[in-house]
Enzyme design. Structure first.
Site, PDB file in Angstrom:
ATOM      1  NE  ARG A  70      -1.400  75.784  15.175  1.00 42.62           N
ATOM      2  CZ  ARG A  70      -0.468  75.037  14.599  1.00 42.62           C
ATOM      3  NH1 ARG A  70      -0.651  73.752  14.437  1.00 42.62           N
ATOM      4  NH2 ARG A  70       0.657  75.571  14.183  1.00 42.62           N
ATOM      5  CB  VAL A 103       2.361  76.016   9.376  1.00 41.92           C
ATOM      6  CG1 VAL A 103       3.064  74.656   9.326  1.00 41.92           C
ATOM      7  CG2 VAL A 103       1.650  76.192  10.723  1.00 41.92           C
ATOM      8  CG  ASP A 104       4.258  81.599  11.443  1.00 41.02           C
ATOM      9  OD1 ASP A 104       4.978  81.907  10.475  1.00 41.02           O
ATOM     10  OD2 ASP A 104       4.716  81.421  12.593  1.00 41.02           O
ATOM     11  CG  HIS A 119       6.873  70.898   9.557  1.00 36.39           C
ATOM     12  ND1 HIS A 119       7.220  71.017  10.881  1.00 36.39           N
ATOM     13  CD2 HIS A 119       7.619  69.873   9.083  1.00 36.39           C
ATOM     14  CE1 HIS A 119       8.145  70.107  11.181  1.00 36.39           C
ATOM     15  NE2 HIS A 119       8.404  69.414  10.111  1.00 36.39           N
ATOM     16  CB  CYS A 127      -9.068  67.380  -1.638  1.00 30.09           C
ATOM     17  SG  CYS A 127     -10.212  66.004  -1.405  1.00 30.09           S
ATOM     18  CB  CYS A 147     -12.744  68.432  -2.243  1.00 34.54           C
ATOM     19  SG  CYS A 147     -11.892  68.522  -3.814  1.00 34.54           S
ATOM     20  CB  CYS A 150     -13.228  64.448  -5.436  1.00 34.90           C
ATOM     21  SG  CYS A 150     -12.464  64.633  -3.811  1.00 34.90           S
ATOM     22  CB  SER A 189      12.735  71.929  20.903  1.00 36.97           C
ATOM     23  OG  SER A 189      11.788  71.318  20.052  1.00 36.97           O
ATOM     24  N   PRO A 214      17.002  80.822  23.765  1.00 34.65           N
ATOM     25  CG  PRO A 214      14.894  81.554  24.493  1.00 34.65           C
ATOM     26  CD  PRO A 214      15.626  81.041  23.300  1.00 34.65           C
TER      27      PRO A 214
END
Ligand code: OAD
Length: 250
Positions: A70, A103-104, A119, A127, A147, A150, A189, A214
């Site tokens: 993605r 999230v883009d 989101h 982490c 990470c 840790c 939606s 639409p």
């Protein structure tokens, strides 16, 4: 396209506009939406196999690889006329707040300055164990990376199904929905709660809800104005109609 004069007056008189967006706003940039048959991001997968903490625990390699795919898709894309017109609202209205499920990061790229990412953001990692943000540790051969603090597994900085929304983002989104004069609902939606409840909340607080999509959605019934069509066409047209004296791009 002809718009209701009341809608145009409402926009011109607005002090604060909220713009709630979903995957449909980024569709014209080339990012598939989630639920469209065949092409949607979830078409070949079940969301719970990829976008849940349980999935990451069970099969971190596949989940990480899916997010890498993605990210690769998103690396190439640019804001489209809808993102740019939403950003240009800031030159016409004193306060504009974008509340996005995407999230883009394309609202930021388009120039919007007040963006609530409900989101999360796919470009941020943190982490899974200690939740420290940050870059993967040097041993980048690990998939997912480890990470630096840790040694736990690094995960994408997005909200997964079954997780709470980031509390500060959610509280601010609710506050903006309550107080903004106009509430746009664009390209979603509106099936995923709690984000999906925001348009109805805005309407119940007496705000003018404007739906742009639409397709028919659950929100059409109570939105004051339903504008049927693609966001990349309708949002710039609406700005031109409401502020004809303002030049393009400004
Ligand atoms: P969906 O894929 O559920 O819905 C996309 C909406 O965009 C649909 O209503 C389409 O009709 C509409 N649409 C498509 N092209 C459009 C265009 N050019 N202009 C305007 N609208 C268009 O995506 P979301 O509603 O964003 O959550 O999904 C919400 C959440 O569900 C996502 O954030 C994600 C997903 O599962 C998580 O990952 C937690």
């Amino acid at each position: 396209m002809r718009f209701d004069p009341d809608l145009l007056d409402k926009l011109r008189g607005a002090h604060h506009i909220a713009v709630f967006t979903g995957a449909g706003v980024s569709a014209e940039s080339g990012i598939p939406t989630f639920r469209e048959a065949q092409t949607g991001l979830w078409a070949n997968f079940r969301a719970e196999d990829l976008a849940t903490p349980e999935a990451f625990r069970r099969d971190p390699f596949t989940v990480w690889k899916w997010y890498e795919w993605r990210r690769d898709l998103m690396r190439e894309v640019r804001p489209n006329p809808a993102h740019l017109a939403i950003a240009a609202l800031e030159q016409r209205v004193p306060h504009v707040t974008v509340i996005t499920q995407n999230v883009d990061g394309l609202h930021h790229s388009a120039g919007s300055t007040d963006v609530i990412e409900l989101h999360g953001n796919i470009w941020n990692n943190f982490c899974f164990h200690c939740r420290q943000p940050g870059e993967p540790a040097a041993s980048a051969s690990d998939v997912p990376p480890r990470c630096a603090h840790c040694g736990g597994m690094v995960r994408p900085g997005v909200v997964w199904f079954g997780e709470s929304l980031p509390a500060p983002a959610w509280h601010r989104a609710a506050e903006v929905s309550e107080h903004a004069d106009v509430f746009f609902c664009i390209g979603t939606s509106s099936l995923v709660e709690p984000a999906a409840s925001l348009p109805r909340y805005a309407q119940s607080c007496g705000r003018t809800v404007i739906q742009i999509n639409p397709e028919a959605t659950l929100h059409d019934g109570f939105a004051r104005h339903v504008l049927r069509g693609k966001a990349g066409h309708i949002v710039p047209e609406l700005l031109r109609a409401a502020w004809p004296e303002q030049r393009e791009g400004a």
